[in-house]
Design a protein around this motif. Structure first.
Motif, PDB file in Angstrom:
ATOM      1  N   GLU A  91       0.909  -0.944   0.069  1.00  0.00           N
ATOM      2  CA  GLU A  91       0.044   0.079  -0.036  1.00  0.00           C
ATOM      3  C   GLU A  91       0.931   1.312   0.095  1.00  0.00           C
ATOM      4  O   GLU A  91       1.746   1.423   0.673  1.00  0.00           O
ATOM      5  CB  GLU A  91      -0.940   0.146   1.056  1.00  0.00           C
ATOM      6  CG  GLU A  91      -1.816  -1.222   1.216  1.00  0.00           C
ATOM      7  CD  GLU A  91      -3.034  -0.999   2.375  1.00  0.00           C
ATOM      8  OE1 GLU A  91      -3.971  -0.157   2.168  1.00  0.00           O
ATOM      9  OE2 GLU A  91      -2.874  -1.929   3.272  1.00  0.00           O
ATOM     10  N   GLU A  92       0.478   2.375  -0.853  1.00  0.00           N
ATOM     11  CA  GLU A  92       1.325   3.484  -1.052  1.00  0.00           C
ATOM     12  C   GLU A  92       0.069   4.642  -1.032  1.00  0.00           C
ATOM     13  O   GLU A  92      -0.729   4.549  -1.806  1.00  0.00           O
ATOM     14  CB  GLU A  92       1.958   3.195  -2.022  1.00  0.00           C
ATOM     15  CG  GLU A  92       2.958   4.403  -2.429  1.00  0.00           C
ATOM     16  CD  GLU A  92       3.911   4.164  -3.278  1.00  0.00           C
ATOM     17  OE1 GLU A  92       4.360   5.333  -4.121  1.00  0.00           O
ATOM     18  OE2 GLU A  92       4.478   3.088  -3.600  1.00  0.00           O
ATOM     19  N   ASP A  93       0.574   5.807  -0.394  1.00  0.00           N
ATOM     20  CA  ASP A  93      -0.273   6.954  -0.440  1.00  0.00           C
ATOM     21  C   ASP A  93      -0.049   7.803  -1.918  1.00  0.00           C
ATOM     22  O   ASP A  93       1.101   7.555  -2.449  1.00  0.00           O
ATOM     23  CB  ASP A  93      -0.048   7.816   0.625  1.00  0.00           C
ATOM     24  CG  ASP A  93      -0.246   7.328   2.009  1.00  0.00           C
ATOM     25  OD1 ASP A  93      -1.295   6.392   1.986  1.00  0.00           O
ATOM     26  OD2 ASP A  93       0.359   7.519   3.045  1.00  0.00           O
ATOM     27  N   LEU A  94      -0.893   8.493  -2.435  1.00  0.00           N
ATOM     28  CA  LEU A  94      -0.715   9.570  -3.274  1.00  0.00           C
ATOM     29  C   LEU A  94      -0.666   8.889  -4.610  1.00  0.00           C
ATOM     30  O   LEU A  94      -0.465   9.873  -5.677  1.00  0.00           O
ATOM     31  CB  LEU A  94       0.721  10.400  -3.098  1.00  0.00           C
ATOM     32  CG  LEU A  94       0.840  11.124  -1.835  1.00  0.00           C
ATOM     33  CD1 LEU A  94       2.167  11.733  -1.893  1.00  0.00           C
ATOM     34  CD2 LEU A  94      -0.214  12.239  -1.656  1.00  0.00           C
ATOM     35  N   THR A  95      -0.818   7.520  -4.782  1.00  0.00           N
ATOM     36  CA  THR A  95      -1.099   7.189  -6.106  1.00  0.00           C
ATOM     37  C   THR A  95      -2.237   7.535  -6.757  1.00  0.00           C
ATOM     38  O   THR A  95      -3.331   7.930  -6.208  1.00  0.00           O
ATOM     39  CB  THR A  95      -0.944   5.595  -5.955  1.00  0.00           C
ATOM     40  OG1 THR A  95      -2.035   4.973  -5.302  1.00  0.00           O
ATOM     41  CG2 THR A  95       0.542   5.045  -5.404  1.00  0.00           C
ATOM     42  N   ALA A  96      -2.455   7.220  -8.197  1.00  0.00           N
ATOM     43  CA  ALA A  96      -3.857   7.478  -8.842  1.00  0.00           C
ATOM     44  C   ALA A  96      -4.858   6.650  -8.097  1.00  0.00           C
ATOM     45  O   ALA A  96      -4.716   5.363  -7.826  1.00  0.00           O
ATOM     46  CB  ALA A  96      -3.350   7.264 -10.309  1.00  0.00           C
ATOM     47  N   PRO A  97      -6.187   6.996  -8.392  1.00  0.00           N
ATOM     48  CA  PRO A  97      -7.119   6.227  -8.102  1.00  0.00           C
ATOM     49  C   PRO A  97      -7.407   5.066  -8.648  1.00  0.00           C
ATOM     50  O   PRO A  97      -8.007   3.991  -8.448  1.00  0.00           O
ATOM     51  CB  PRO A  97      -8.380   7.125  -7.768  1.00  0.00           C
ATOM     52  CG  PRO A  97      -8.155   8.151  -9.124  1.00  0.00           C
ATOM     53  CD  PRO A  97      -6.522   8.212  -8.965  1.00  0.00           C
ATOM     54  N   THR A  98      -6.852   4.790  -9.782  1.00  0.00           N
ATOM     55  CA  THR A  98      -7.102   3.652 -10.745  1.00  0.00           C
ATOM     56  C   THR A  98      -5.892   2.787 -10.439  1.00  0.00           C
ATOM     57  O   THR A  98      -5.627   1.736 -11.212  1.00  0.00           O
ATOM     58  CB  THR A  98      -6.845   4.355 -12.306  1.00  0.00           C
ATOM     59  OG1 THR A  98      -5.794   4.994 -12.556  1.00  0.00           O
ATOM     60  CG2 THR A  98      -8.226   5.076 -12.564  1.00  0.00           C
ATOM     61  N   ASP A  99      -5.020   3.119  -9.805  1.00  0.00           N
ATOM     62  CA  ASP A  99      -3.586   2.386  -9.435  1.00  0.00           C
ATOM     63  C   ASP A  99      -4.193   0.718  -8.764  1.00  0.00           C
ATOM     64  O   ASP A  99      -5.047   0.701  -7.898  1.00  0.00           O
ATOM     65  CB  ASP A  99      -2.810   2.970  -8.230  1.00  0.00           C
ATOM     66  CG  ASP A  99      -1.585   2.241  -8.347  1.00  0.00           C
ATOM     67  OD1 ASP A  99      -0.520   2.795  -9.035  1.00  0.00           O
ATOM     68  OD2 ASP A  99      -1.182   1.231  -7.641  1.00  0.00           O
ATOM     69  N   THR A 100      -3.514  -0.199  -9.281  1.00  0.00           N
ATOM     70  CA  THR A 100      -3.839  -1.649  -8.918  1.00  0.00           C
ATOM     71  C   THR A 100      -3.751  -1.610  -7.396  1.00  0.00           C
ATOM     72  O   THR A 100      -4.623  -2.633  -6.755  1.00  0.00           O
ATOM     73  CB  THR A 100      -2.879  -2.666  -9.544  1.00  0.00           C
ATOM     74  OG1 THR A 100      -2.991  -2.273 -11.028  1.00  0.00           O
ATOM     75  CG2 THR A 100      -3.011  -3.880  -9.052  1.00  0.00           C
ATOM     76  N   ARG A 101      -3.043  -0.896  -6.704  1.00  0.00           N
ATOM     77  CA  ARG A 101      -2.977  -1.068  -5.023  1.00  0.00           C
ATOM     78  C   ARG A 101      -4.351  -0.631  -4.541  1.00  0.00           C
ATOM     79  O   ARG A 101      -4.420  -1.122  -3.545  1.00  0.00           O
ATOM     80  CB  ARG A 101      -1.924  -0.257  -4.631  1.00  0.00           C
ATOM     81  CG  ARG A 101      -0.423  -0.301  -5.082  1.00  0.00           C
ATOM     82  CD  ARG A 101       0.416   0.983  -4.377  1.00  0.00           C
ATOM     83  NE  ARG A 101       1.745   0.521  -4.921  1.00  0.00           N
ATOM     84  CZ  ARG A 101       2.256   1.126  -6.055  1.00  0.00           C
ATOM     85  NH1 ARG A 101       1.235   1.673  -7.113  1.00  0.00           N
ATOM     86  NH2 ARG A 101       3.317   0.918  -6.340  1.00  0.00           N
ATOM     87  N   ASN A 102      -5.241  -0.095  -5.262  1.00  0.00           N
ATOM     88  CA  ASN A 102      -6.393   0.412  -4.840  1.00  0.00           C
ATOM     89  C   ASN A 102      -7.667  -0.583  -5.226  1.00  0.00           C
ATOM     90  O   ASN A 102      -8.617  -0.102  -4.860  1.00  0.00           O
ATOM     91  CB  ASN A 102      -6.823   1.798  -5.245  1.00  0.00           C
ATOM     92  CG  ASN A 102      -5.813   2.853  -4.727  1.00  0.00           C
ATOM     93  OD1 ASN A 102      -5.116   2.758  -3.794  1.00  0.00           O
ATOM     94  ND2 ASN A 102      -5.431   3.715  -5.595  1.00  0.00           N
ATOM     95  N   ARG A 103      -7.283  -1.746  -5.867  1.00  0.00           N
ATOM     96  CA  ARG A 103      -8.168  -2.551  -6.422  1.00  0.00           C
ATOM     97  C   ARG A 103      -8.741  -3.313  -5.231  1.00  0.00           C
ATOM     98  O   ARG A 103      -7.736  -4.093  -4.574  1.00  0.00           O
ATOM     99  CB  ARG A 103      -7.630  -3.460  -7.465  1.00  0.00           C
ATOM    100  CG  ARG A 103      -8.673  -4.504  -7.992  1.00  0.00           C
ATOM    101  CD  ARG A 103      -8.289  -5.129  -9.231  1.00  0.00           C
ATOM    102  NE  ARG A 103      -9.078  -5.979  -9.677  1.00  0.00           N
ATOM    103  CZ  ARG A 103      -8.911  -6.255 -11.116  1.00  0.00           C
ATOM    104  NH1 ARG A 103      -8.219  -6.125 -11.690  1.00  0.00           N
ATOM    105  NH2 ARG A 103      -9.832  -7.254 -11.561  1.00  0.00           N
ATOM    106  N   PRO A 104      -9.835  -3.510  -4.798  1.00  0.00           N
ATOM    107  CA  PRO A 104     -10.422  -4.028  -3.659  1.00  0.00           C
ATOM    108  C   PRO A 104     -10.478  -5.510  -3.448  1.00  0.00           C
ATOM    109  O   PRO A 104     -10.149  -6.120  -2.621  1.00  0.00           O
ATOM    110  CB  PRO A 104     -11.966  -3.379  -3.432  1.00  0.00           C
ATOM    111  CG  PRO A 104     -12.270  -3.163  -4.977  1.00  0.00           C
ATOM    112  CD  PRO A 104     -11.188  -2.673  -5.681  1.00  0.00           C
ATOM    113  N   ASP A 105     -10.836  -6.109  -4.784  1.00  0.00           N
ATOM    114  CA  ASP A 105     -10.802  -7.438  -4.721  1.00  0.00           C
ATOM    115  C   ASP A 105      -9.187  -8.207  -4.870  1.00  0.00           C
ATOM    116  O   ASP A 105      -9.190  -9.388  -3.876  1.00  0.00           O
ATOM    117  CB  ASP A 105     -11.525  -7.940  -6.041  1.00  0.00           C
ATOM    118  CG  ASP A 105     -10.904  -7.381  -7.370  1.00  0.00           C
ATOM    119  OD1 ASP A 105     -10.035  -6.590  -7.235  1.00  0.00           O
ATOM    120  OD2 ASP A 105     -11.035  -8.039  -8.447  1.00  0.00           O
TER     121      ASP A 105
END
Length: 763
Positions: free
Chosen positions: A662-676
């Motif tokens: 997990e990392e802050d400030l990345t784009a909302p489309t970044d894979t790290r933000n993918r919930p599944d």
């Protein structure tokens, strides 16, 4: 003046366009026909009856506009049409209709994939079915005719009877009326009998054929079940036979067997011994042990020697690498590297990047993720209906995946980026080519013990990886197309930049799955100016139904230096139990434009690659193969194995464990933000599967909305731009001449400003 025949509802179009043929003839006028999702062309309209010059399917095509009149249609790198219209309006009419036809072809393909083709009747049964249906339709028409006649005669009979009641018994017209009534009654009776007979025939035929069709359906269902059982049984027998053959061969103690699979559940190729066009010899006795490690000719054992004097080469190489790393750390930029070509790179003045003062600001990264839970699932119940279909069409639960997306797997290609760092410092082009070859082999190492399927990225999904503080490179990757699935990536390191467009063709064939990459990888060195391209080899996953999954890489790869014309030809030998060759062997040569060999390469794609410089070449009289005298071999790449506990973490490497951190400030489309994917990583697989279904349905809804907008635009005669990537733009590559997605250099500016307004809502 161009002729058109546009049918908006059918997504069809005909007309004249200019097509690029070659550099001698340039653009030539051709007659193009768009029909049923296929674009075909002819020299003249008269040729439509007998000769088609070429056809491209729009199902997996990418349509790219270049300027006011030109546009390009590319089908996964296998086919490319460079077309030109006479006016911008004409070009836009073609592009709009092509996009509409593409959307319709994709919908039709998906609806066909949802059907169960195995339950359909055979062609002979189809003909019989059509005959019966036609007969029933004819009988039904007879019934309708009889019904009309009964109504007609019944009304006439009723009218005559009313008149008869009103007549006087002494009337002279009474006999005539009675005769008319008798005639109408007779006609009514005949028609009623015909109606009853037709009803009986229709009912009997429907009942007879209904029972027959029910039996046929039951027979087909039972036949399918028997076939499924037969396939499973054959797979088990195949594995038992392989295990028995292995036991017999081991008992005979045949030489040259160095198998790395010990469970006896592999599938093997009946391959021939690998032969080359040259024989490697040794200049002196002192070099014998080293040269034997790269012997490729049929005179040697053809094996790698891990204990040879190449260990000394490894020490020297590691020392050079350490010195190079120390020198390069002092030059590590505080901003994204601007070493670019053809518009790559970024001039952003980003303040959130790492400091260049050595490793003082190195981020502490994670070393572990939750262990993989022991979930059991029946693979055959999912895969049996998917034989022959595209891998991207198979709805897979997370149980068969690993908590990484394909975008992150592509980033893993740079795990051994230090090879490119050394290559960037090479003064000799042929030595630099050898290092590039080692870099192209290194990404396959992790596939030897990793069989998990990465998550399919959503359209617009991105992944950034900033490792300048420790590894010296950063990358940005974006899913730029959904049909066909395509990802674009750009990576910048110490003196080099690399970019690629990854798309693939995949088919499930029952017991194995083949993945054929179609994209091209590009590499540029700022110091030498050399520009390299190559395509990846075929990946095959074995034992899909029964046995332990294992992966093999096989095929041939050509690496081309477009600046000097030098080439490197690599051969990935298919794995064969009955071959004396080392498993997973890779061989290759580095040549100039005339075919003269300068370096000889040999190794395995799961362990290491060595190279030996050719000192001289000679050919004995009466012998076809030349004899190459080489110097001592040195290790260009050697695999770094992760600690044993990583086996429980999906067999990830240390870099793979860190990719989804997990990392802050990345784009909302970044894979790290993918919930599944995040839920799966945290071992919440049931919830992850539910989220996966929700996200995929959201993606389908967005696609349907775009298709409706395209249809609306086509019906109104206005252009529809279609989906455009955020960080990459489709342009013509000046070296290969093919359209490719080029990084626009604006991601880091957006990250610094935290302006993500252009990003779609995909999660």
């Amino acid at each position: 003046m161009n002729e058109y025949k546009i049918q908006q509802n059918e997504s069809e179009m005909k007309g004249w366009l200019s097509k690029w043929t070659n550099y001698i003839k340039g653009y030539q006028k051709r007659w193009f026909v768009l029909s049923n999702g296929l674009l075909s062309y002819y020299r003249t309209q008269a040729e439509m009856a007998h000769t088609c010059r070429g056809t491209i399917s729009l199902q997996g095509a990418v349509i790219h506009t270049e300027d006011s009149c030109n546009f390009v249609i590319s089908n996964g790198g296998t086919q490319t049409f460079h077309l030109k219209a006479s006016t911008e309006v004409e070009r836009q009419r073609w592009v709009t209709t092509l996009e509409l036809a593409k959307a319709k072809a994709i919908r039709q393909m998906e609806s066909e994939d949802d059907d169960d083709f195995e339950d359909l009747p055979m062609p002979s049964e189809k003909n019989e079915l059509e005959t019966v249906v036609k007969t029933l339709v004819a009988k039904l028409e007879d019934l309708n005719t009889c019904n009309d006649l009964i109504l007609k005669h019944g009304a006439a009979l009723q009218r005559l009877l009313s008149e008869l009641e009103q007549m006087d018994c002494a009337s002279p017209d009474l006999p005539t009326k009675i005769k008319s009534v008798n005639e109408r009654a007779t006609l009514f009776r005949i028609t009623s009998n015909a109606m009853m007979n037709a009803c009986t025939d229709f009912s009997e035929m429907a009942q007879t054929n209904g029972r027959k069709w029910q039996k046929m359906l039951q027979h087909e269902h039972e036949h399918r079940l028997r076939l499924e059982e037969m396939v499973e049984q054959l797979a088990r027998q195949h594995s038992h036979l392989e295990q028995a053959a292995k036991a017999v061969t081991s008992a005979q103690n045949l030489p040259g067997q160095n198998l790395s699979h010990s469970d006896g559940e592999e599938e093997y190729f009946d391959a021939e011994e690998h032969q080359t066009d040259f024989i490697v010899t040794i200049p002196s006795i002192s070099h014998r042990r080293t040269a034997s490690g790269i012997s490729i000719g049929s005179e040697g054992a053809g094996g790698m020697n891990d204990g040879v004097s190449s260990s000394g080469s490894e020490v020297e190489t590691d020392g050079q690498e350490a010195g190079l790393t120390a020198r390069k750390l002092k030059k590590l930029p505080t901003e994204p590297s601007t070493d670019s070509v053809d518009g790559h790179g970024s001039s952003s003045s980003m303040s959130i990047s790492s400091s260049s003062q050595g490793n003082t600001n190195k981020r502490k990264r994670r070393k572990h993720i939750p262990e993989r839970p022991n979930y059991s699932i029946n693979l055959w119940s999912i895969m049996k209906n998917c034989i022959g279909k595209d891998l991207t069409k198979i709805p897979m639960p997370v149980n068969f995946s690993e908590p990484l997306s394909m975008l992150q797997r592509l980033t893993e290609d740079f795990e051994y980026s230090d090879i490119l760092d050394r290559a960037a410092e090479c003064e000799d082009n042929f030595e630099q080519m050898a290092y590039v070859a080692a870099f192209t082999v290194s990404p396959y190492a992790t596939t030897s013990n990793r069989t998990g399927k990465p998550f399919n990225p959503l359209l617009g999904e991105t992944y950034e990886c900033d490792r300048r503080d420790d590894l010296g490179w950063w990358s940005i990757t974006e899913q730029v197309s959904h049909h066909p699935p395509m990802a674009a990536q750009y990576c910048s390191g110490r003196g080099w930049s690399c970019w690629q467009e990854f798309t693939m063709s995949s088919k499930f064939r029952g017991k194995y799955l083949q993945v054929i990459p179609l994209g091209i990888s590009h590499l540029h060195f700022g110091k030498s100016g050399n520009r390299y391209t190559w395509r990846k080899v075929t990946t095959t996953v074995h034992n899909i139904i029964v046995g332990k999954l294992w992966v093999d890489q096989h095929g041939e790869m050509d690496i081309v230096n477009h600046t000097s014309g030098d080439k490197c030809h690599l051969k990935y030998l298919p794995y064969s139990y009955f071959s004396r060759e080392i498993p997973r062997k890779v061989t290759g040569v580095v040549t100039d434009t005339d075919g003269t060999i300068y370096w000889v390469l040999s190794g395995t794609w799961d362990n290491k690659l060595e190279a030996a410089k050719v000192l001289s070449s000679s050919q004995d009289l009466g012998k076809e193969k030349p004899r190459l005298e080489t110097g001592p071999a040195k290790v260009l790449w050697k695999r770094r194995w992760p600690p044993p506990e990583y086996e429980k973490m999906y067999n990830f490497t240390e870099l793979a464990v860190q990719l989804n951190e997990e990392e802050d400030l990345t784009a909302p489309t970044d894979t790290r933000n993918r919930p599944d994917q995040r839920l799966m990583e945290n071992a919440l697989w049931d919830v992850a599967n539910q989220e996966k279904v929700r996200i995929e349905e959201k993606q389908r809804a967005a696609r349907r909305k775009r298709e409706q907008e395209a249809e609306q635009a086509a019906s109104e005669g206005r252009p529809y731009p279609g989906y455009e990537p955020i960080w990459f733009k489709k342009q013509k590559d000046p070296v290969t001449g093919n359209p490719i997605h080029i990084y626009q250099g604006n991601y880091w500016d957006a990250k610094q400003a935290q302006d993500w307004s252009m990003c779609p809502d995909i999660f």
